[in-house]
Design a protein around this motif. Sequence first.
Motif, PDB file in Angstrom:
ATOM      1  N   THR A 178     -29.277  37.267 -16.390  1.00  0.00           N
ATOM      2  CA  THR A 178     -28.411  38.207 -17.122  1.00  0.00           C
ATOM      3  C   THR A 178     -29.080  39.567 -17.255  1.00  0.00           C
ATOM      4  O   THR A 178     -28.445  40.616 -17.082  1.00  0.00           O
ATOM      5  CB  THR A 178     -28.076  37.644 -18.511  1.00  0.00           C
ATOM      6  N   TYR A 179     -30.359  39.567 -17.565  1.00  0.00           N
ATOM      7  CA  TYR A 179     -31.098  40.827 -17.714  1.00  0.00           C
ATOM      8  C   TYR A 179     -31.040  41.634 -16.415  1.00  0.00           C
ATOM      9  O   TYR A 179     -30.793  42.848 -16.434  1.00  0.00           O
ATOM     10  CB  TYR A 179     -32.546  40.524 -18.093  1.00  0.00           C
ATOM     11  N   ASP A 180     -31.225  40.964 -15.301  1.00  0.00           N
ATOM     12  CA  ASP A 180     -31.183  41.638 -13.998  1.00  0.00           C
ATOM     13  C   ASP A 180     -29.777  42.126 -13.674  1.00  0.00           C
ATOM     14  O   ASP A 180     -29.603  43.208 -13.091  1.00  0.00           O
ATOM     15  CB  ASP A 180     -31.679  40.700 -12.899  1.00  0.00           C
ATOM     16  N   ASN A 181     -28.759  41.346 -14.029  1.00  0.00           N
ATOM     17  CA  ASN A 181     -27.368  41.760 -13.793  1.00  0.00           C
ATOM     18  C   ASN A 181     -27.044  43.040 -14.550  1.00  0.00           C
ATOM     19  O   ASN A 181     -26.388  43.946 -14.025  1.00  0.00           O
ATOM     20  CB  ASN A 181     -26.399  40.649 -14.220  1.00  0.00           C
ATOM     21  N   LEU A 182     -27.485  43.119 -15.813  1.00  0.00           N
ATOM     22  CA  LEU A 182     -27.235  44.320 -16.618  1.00  0.00           C
ATOM     23  C   LEU A 182     -28.009  45.516 -16.061  1.00  0.00           C
ATOM     24  O   LEU A 182     -27.490  46.639 -16.013  1.00  0.00           O
ATOM     25  CB  LEU A 182     -27.634  44.064 -18.075  1.00  0.00           C
TER      26      LEU A 182
END
Length: 761
Positions: A178-182
């Motif tokens: 999720t962190y990478d997606n954001l």
Amino acid sequence: MRDLVVAITAASYSGNKGAAAMLQSSISQLQERYGERLNVHLMSVYPGEDKKQVPYDFVKIIPAKPEQLVFFAFPMAILHRMFRWCGPVRKLLEKNKIIKAYRNTDLVIDEAGISFVDSRGFVMNTYAFICAAVPLLVGTPVVKYSQAMGTFHNPWNRFLAKRILPKLKLICARGQGTYDNLKEIGITENVTLCADGAFTMKDDQAWQEKVRERCENDSFFQKDVVGLSISSVVLKKCTKMGIDYQKIMADFIGYLNQKGYGVLMIANAARIHSEKPRNNDLMIGDAIFGSLSDQTKVRWYHEEMDAEEIREYISRCKYLVASRFHAMIGALEKKVPVLLIGWSHKYQEVLDMFELGQYAADFSNLNMDSLKESFEKFEQDEDIIRKKLEKNHLQVMESSRRNIQYIGEVIDEILKQPCRTPKLLDYNNPEYYVGEYIALRKGYAKDQRIRDYAASGGMVTALLCNMLKHGDIDGAWVTRTDFVNDELTYKTYIATTEQEIREASSSVYMSIPLLKHIDLLEQFPGKAAVVMTPCMMHGLERILEKRPELKEKVVLKLGLYCSGGHDPRATTLSMEKAGISPKGAKRLYYRRGHWRGMSSVLYHTGEEKTFSYTKLVCAYKNAYFFEKASCMGCHDHFAGSADISFGDIWLKEMKKVSIKHTSCVIRNQKALDYFNQSVADGVLEASHISGKDMVRSQKRALVFKYRCADTSGKRKWNHKLAYFLAEKNRKFSMERPKKLEKIPSWFIYYYMCFIRVLLSF
């Protein structure tokens, strides 16, 4: 310090028990941090079910079904934003319950487990956008509790996410994925990495005991058990791809049974009274269980369990095979090896925290052969899995706790700011009016016979009777009305039986010099509680400080809210206007019945005559006729010298409640212990009331004391006029009572109403 109001959206107690686990975790940690100041608005999509299941009395259920939010609240929020400069339009829009709740909220916590994900499609991503947009539009900040987001390849999802997410105060990304997606869409400044909030849901001792008892009485649990968390969501996705999820699960259960395992089927989402599959695994569970050839080796409870109960059952399994995300969380928290059949990166990124990402299988490849192969590899790796669970457990739990740590930092900054809307009274600081306290409660006596003779909820009488029953006191110094030689007066005494305490129930609205009777306490040989108005309590406190032997006798000081003491003529004139004769009278009850109630006079013959409290006694009293001069400037409305104080709750919403309530201010641990004992004994029904509502419930009395009577500062014209009229009325009634008698009672009533209006703005 002022109250804290937090709204929680995209979560519920009913249905998805993963959401319930996040709720329990977040609310319990917020309560630990903010204590009695915490008030929660749960924006519920299942309001009826949630009202039955909510375990906290400071959580208020606000109906917020998707159709209410999308078709009504969202357009109104846009209008609220457009017309924020126009007070009347804003107030009209705030009649909507959702808008009103958000306007009265300090912070919104979005606890959706997953949002803004390409695979969730147009409808669900739009709904996620609206959930955050509505509070933002009305000016309330939003944070996201740990959740999965992305990917953002879909143009509409990408547009919505980039439009709304940068405006949030904080986003807790549930994992590295999720962190990478954001980060990929440029959202990094307000993002932090936190493990799922449900990891830190506390165990419940009652559920531990219930599950232990059930398992000990069932030989099924004496062998190795595999938990199987089935899912209506995975069923739906499999059906679209032509995969027979039901048959595969039934066949897999048979396979596990052949290997010697018992199988415990788990519904981690359930709505017991609903036939709809959304957030409800009961139907697919029934179908799978019904198709089994040997049900004796399987346990399936067609129940809506609490999140804590489900986790206790998981803890008794050797393994868990899960299609529900938060069943997986429960297993990881309990260090139970778990094999996943999932549909999103949200499973993978959490398992990666434990270095177990390879044990997540995508539903799209689901078939019996692949499932058997995965399980056999999973069995072989049991020792490795358990070591990794042990190795990473502590740091994941700490990461989960950081959700509330970071959200708490946002809240602390908000609490430094005053309430955004100017008020007649300072709701930022209830202690300014109420005094120091450790708890605020509202409630009533469970015994209807006590309530029938009480001015409000009968809590004082019920508490004293229970203390007497337990031997905490030998008597209670109480006061009631009396008639001597056909004249209204009072009787004060130390009641030593429950009946004597009950006989003193109901408020007495006349000034009584109780400290003239201090000899009652001096001569009493046992321990006593005392019930007094604020001024008498102040005087008693000074006496007790000088006389340690008396102080030792007083176990508990019970105060009564007081807006002013009145000469008995305020009452006798009311009786005269109503045609009620004092001849042969035995007792006067100022108020009995719901809300303001009726006044009644009991006679020695057994006859009872009633008259309007509101139109007569209340009219003279609230127009300040016959009021003591010293009461006009007194600020001690809530009896600050008492251990615990009681009074009415004059809130419009309470008028609709069938049983009239009393509120109380509890100032020390000793008083709280006695109060809680009465609740535990079933004598009192009690729940939380906020500091703001406590002040609101006495609004006009406090406006008079703190606004009108304060001649030292600048006052509004209406407050000046109200105090001017009140003082004139007081003097007129004392100096020219005969002229007052000639004024029609209807005129006095409407005149009183006019003064009350002046105190309302």
